[in-house]
Design a protein around this motif. Structure first.
Motif, PDB file in Angstrom:
ATOM      1  N   MET A 140       0.818  -1.221   0.000  1.00 52.67           N
ATOM      2  CA  MET A 140       0.000   0.000   0.000  1.00 52.67           C
ATOM      3  C   MET A 140       0.851   1.271   0.000  1.00 52.67           C
ATOM      4  SD  MET A 140      -3.032  -1.240   2.630  1.00 52.67           S
ATOM      5  CE  MET A 140      -3.994   0.276   2.596  1.00 52.67           C
ATOM      6  N   LYS A 141       2.163   1.127   0.214  1.00 50.41           N
ATOM      7  CA  LYS A 141       3.083   2.270   0.238  1.00 50.41           C
ATOM      8  C   LYS A 141       2.910   3.125  -1.016  1.00 50.41           C
ATOM      9  CE  LYS A 141       6.921   4.600   1.461  1.00 50.41           C
ATOM     10  NZ  LYS A 141       7.170   5.266   2.746  1.00 50.41           N
ATOM     11  N   GLY A 142       2.603   4.406  -0.807  1.00 51.76           N
ATOM     12  CA  GLY A 142       2.488   5.343  -1.917  1.00 51.76           C
ATOM     13  C   GLY A 142       1.237   5.195  -2.756  1.00 51.76           C
ATOM     14  N   LYS A 143       0.339   4.265  -2.376  1.00 52.05           N
ATOM     15  CA  LYS A 143      -0.864   4.026  -3.179  1.00 52.05           C
ATOM     16  C   LYS A 143      -2.132   4.415  -2.428  1.00 52.05           C
ATOM     17  CE  LYS A 143       1.338   0.322  -5.774  1.00 52.05           C
ATOM     18  NZ  LYS A 143       1.621  -1.113  -5.768  1.00 52.05           N
ATOM     19  N   GLU A 144      -2.270   3.911  -1.213  1.00 50.98           N
ATOM     20  CA  GLU A 144      -3.427   4.285  -0.390  1.00 50.98           C
ATOM     21  C   GLU A 144      -3.036   4.285   1.073  1.00 50.98           C
ATOM     22  OE1 GLU A 144      -6.612   1.271  -0.314  1.00 50.98           O
ATOM     23  OE2 GLU A 144      -5.359   0.087  -1.659  1.00 50.98           O
ATOM     24  N   ARG A 145      -3.727   5.112   1.849  1.00 56.13           N
ATOM     25  CA  ARG A 145      -3.412   5.254   3.265  1.00 56.13           C
ATOM     26  C   ARG A 145      -3.839   4.011   4.050  1.00 56.13           C
ATOM     27  NH1 ARG A 145      -2.525  10.881   4.349  1.00 56.13           N
ATOM     28  NH2 ARG A 145      -1.287  11.529   2.552  1.00 56.13           N
ATOM     29  N   VAL A 146      -2.984   3.626   4.981  1.00 57.71           N
ATOM     30  CA  VAL A 146      -3.261   2.461   5.834  1.00 57.71           C
ATOM     31  C   VAL A 146      -4.021   2.919   7.074  1.00 57.71           C
ATOM     32  CG1 VAL A 146      -2.249   0.545   7.121  1.00 57.71           C
ATOM     33  CG2 VAL A 146      -1.122   1.369   5.023  1.00 57.71           C
ATOM     34  N   VAL A 147      -5.187   2.335   7.291  1.00 58.87           N
ATOM     35  CA  VAL A 147      -6.017   2.675   8.456  1.00 58.87           C
ATOM     36  C   VAL A 147      -5.767   1.637   9.541  1.00 58.87           C
ATOM     37  CG1 VAL A 147      -8.361   2.985   9.324  1.00 58.87           C
ATOM     38  CG2 VAL A 147      -7.773   3.723   6.996  1.00 58.87           C
ATOM     39  N   CYS A 148      -5.313   2.109  10.698  1.00 66.08           N
ATOM     40  CA  CYS A 148      -4.962   1.200  11.795  1.00 66.08           C
ATOM     41  C   CYS A 148      -5.536   1.709  13.111  1.00 66.08           C
ATOM     42  CB  CYS A 148      -3.435   1.094  11.895  1.00 66.08           C
ATOM     43  SG  CYS A 148      -2.833  -0.029  13.184  1.00 66.08           S
ATOM     44  N   LEU A 149      -6.081   0.807  13.902  1.00 72.19           N
ATOM     45  CA  LEU A 149      -6.540   1.109  15.258  1.00 72.19           C
ATOM     46  C   LEU A 149      -6.125  -0.040  16.176  1.00 72.19           C
ATOM     47  CD1 LEU A 149     -10.158   2.458  14.616  1.00 72.19           C
ATOM     48  CD2 LEU A 149      -8.277   3.753  15.651  1.00 72.19           C
ATOM     49  N   THR A 150      -6.076   0.242  17.470  1.00 71.51           N
ATOM     50  CA  THR A 150      -5.808  -0.833  18.419  1.00 71.51           C
ATOM     51  C   THR A 150      -7.109  -1.576  18.719  1.00 71.51           C
ATOM     52  OG1 THR A 150      -6.220   0.557  20.359  1.00 71.51           O
ATOM     53  CG2 THR A 150      -3.943   0.443  19.540  1.00 71.51           C
ATOM     54  N   ALA A 151      -6.960  -2.856  19.021  1.00 67.48           N
ATOM     55  CA  ALA A 151      -8.094  -3.677  19.453  1.00 67.48           C
ATOM     56  C   ALA A 151      -7.570  -4.674  20.471  1.00 67.48           C
ATOM     57  CB  ALA A 151      -8.730  -4.399  18.273  1.00 67.48           C
TER      58      ALA A 151
END
Length: 273
Positions: free
Chosen positions: A18-29
């Motif tokens: 995904m580098k340079g293509k789309e933003r990575v969405v991350c949350l803790t769980a």
């Protein structure tokens, strides 16, 4: 067992691509019910050792154990069908040697079923990162502010203000990326430096208190949901304010119990005739 028709979850390879293509969405769980709610919206779910502070009331993450991380990793894995899941290696479980890190990483992968592990550290951990990745353990790096080092770092504060600090974080990020990490958390790092690191490494940077230019962002879910009234770091945006809702619901429940309004007849089981 056939996996026909079963949705495929995102992998560490997907995240790296995904580098340079789309933003990575991350949350803790940390729990099954929350992971189930977050999973459809996230690319990456992080079972962070922040659970020590968020769930267990610890002052730092230093007291978190490997068994705790595995238990919560397993809980999260029961809920996910979309996101890639990474579990933190806690303090003391990987710093001693690369062999110790490998043994404990394998335990986490085997016993929780997660997709990879995260460990903190830069240049000094590069050899360990390379050792793990060469042996089939996907590694999520973590540079900048490292909560596990709070006792030697003098508390939680933003880093990269001095040339010496900035140079160290630059070297750390480069070393971890070159060692084979599939992505790197950049935490508590001054914005221009986090932006520079993002352009200089070949893997996604996931910012927390870093830069909007990072390839993705992560927040502690309980912070993002507004479950803590007394704690709001500068880098947190509250996307909900659940704390007063929870408190109000408990207050209403208490009033109904004390007044005899709950349970009502509709909440009880009657004898069938």
């Amino acid at each position: 067992m056939s996996t026909h028709g079963k949705q495929k979850r995102l992998t560490t390879t997907t995240i790296r691509a995904m580098k340079g293509k789309e933003r990575v969405v991350c949350l803790t769980a940390y729990t099954t019910p929350i992971a189930r709610l977050l999973d459809p919206h996230c690319d990456l779910l992080l079972v962070g050792d922040s659970l020590g502070m968020v769930l267990y009331g610890m002052d730092t993450t230093v007291g978190v154990t490997l068994d705790m991380m595995i238990a919560h990793g397993r809980a999260v894995m029961r809920a996910v069908s979309h996101a890639c899941v990474i579990v933190d290696l806690p303090f003391g479980s990987y710093q001693e040697s690369k062999e110790q890190a490998f043994r404990n990483a394998v335990r986490v992968l085997q016993e929780s079923g997660c997709d990879g592990i995260k460990l903190e550290g830069g240049e000094e951990m590069a050899e360990t990162v390379a050792f793990l990745t060469a042996r089939g353990v996907p590694v999520f790096g973590h540079v900048g502010l490292m909560p596990q080092l709070v006792n030697t770092a003098g508390g939680f504060r933003s880093l990269g203000h001095s040339q010496q600090e900035a140079d160290k974080i630059r070297r750390d990020a480069a070393a971890v990326a070159e060692a084979g990490a599939f992505a790197i958390v950049v935490e508590g790092t001054v914005e221009p430096l986090a932006r520079e690191i993002t352009t200089s490494v070949a893997v996604p940077t996931i910012g927390i208190g870093a830069s909007p230019a990072c390839d993705g962002q992560v927040l502690v879910s309980d912070d993002m949901l507004g479950l803590f009234n007394d704690f709001k770091p500068r880098f947190v945006k509250r996307f909900a304010d659940l704390s007063p809702l929870v408190s109000k619901a408990a207050e209403s429940y208490a009033e109904d119990v004390r007044a005899g309004r709950f349970p009502g007849e509709e909440h009880t089981f009657q004898i069938r005739r």
